[in-house]
Design a protein around this motif. Structure first.
Motif, mmCIF file in Angstrom:
data_model
loop_
_atom_site.group_PDB
_atom_site.id
_atom_site.type_symbol
_atom_site.label_atom_id
_atom_site.label_comp_id
_atom_site.label_asym_id
_atom_site.label_seq_id
_atom_site.Cartn_x
_atom_site.Cartn_y
_atom_site.Cartn_z
ATOM 1 N N UNK A 1 -3.864 3.495 5.047
ATOM 2 C CA UNK A 1 -4.196 3.113 3.679
ATOM 3 C C UNK A 1 -3.091 2.171 3.204
ATOM 4 N N UNK A 2 -3.175 1.749 1.953
ATOM 5 C CA UNK A 2 -2.136 0.868 1.419
ATOM 6 C C UNK A 2 -0.784 1.563 1.351
ATOM 7 N N UNK B 1 4.879 -1.491 1.606
ATOM 8 C CA UNK B 1 3.704 -1.480 0.738
ATOM 9 C C UNK B 1 3.499 -2.807 0.012
ATOM 10 N N UNK B 2 4.512 -3.655 0.032
ATOM 11 C CA UNK B 2 4.376 -4.943 -0.655
ATOM 12 C C UNK B 2 3.312 -5.781 0.050
ATOM 13 N N UNK B 3 2.499 -6.500 -0.749
ATOM 14 C CA UNK B 3 1.497 -7.363 -0.108
ATOM 15 C C UNK B 3 2.190 -8.517 0.629
#
Length: 174
Positions: free
Chosen positions: A74-75, A163-165
């Motif tokens: 997941x993200x 988690x950073x895009x």
């Protein structure tokens, strides 16, 4: 006095034994299995620490009773879900060390039945071990495992950095 020479009897592994030879099918099978294992050598059984499909180690266990596991992302985390029917949480062990996660379990079951004219005692024992490489960006200190209704769920949270895009880089004409 003439000496009589007999031709040497040679047989291929697929040929049946000839007269005078004893046929030992299990001995031949054992020798063939030993030969197969010798061909692989000791390095074959050591688990390589490279990833298979980017996550699971190539040789998770020498045992055939290794449970299947689903791995998802997941993200915010990775999740490993394994069905372990018939086990209690006290018989399951989850360890994190040296960039890897290990899930171990053992099942012991005994059944005893006594009647007037017979007695039956059955015992079943089995253990397993699954190993996974931890992907980059996992916060190993925050890994959690829960067990409910025969299903083990291990959550591997991602670090804030992971988690950073992804950053999009603009392409400019030169």
């Amino acid at each position: 006095m003439a000496t009589e020479t007999k031709p040497a009897i040679t047989k291929k592994p697929s040929e049946p034994a000839r007269v005078g030879e004893t046929w030992r099918p299990f001995e031949a099978l054992r020798k063939e299995i030993d030969r197969v294992f010798e061909d692989f050598g000791d390095d074959f059984w050591r688990p390589p620490f490279r990833s298979l499909a980017g996550f699971e180690r190539a040789w998770p266990s020498r045992l055939a009773a290794t449970p299947l596991a689903d791995v998802s992302e997941t993200d915010k985390a990775y999740e490993i879900t394994a069905e372990l029917p018939g086990l209690d949480e006290k018989n399951i062990e989850v360890n994190v060390a040296h960039g890897g996660l290990t899930i171990k379990g053992e099942k012991k079951e005994e059944k005893e039945e006594k009647k007037k004219d017979y007695y039956v005692c059955e015992r079943r024992y089995g253990s397993f071990e699954r190993n996974f490489d931890l992907p980059e960006g996992v916060d190993a200190d925050k890994i959690e495992a829960t067990f409910k209704n025969g299903v083990l769920k291990v959550t591997l949270p991602k670090t804030a950095e992971a988690q950073k895009p992804a950053k999009k880089v603009e392409v400019k004409a030169a």
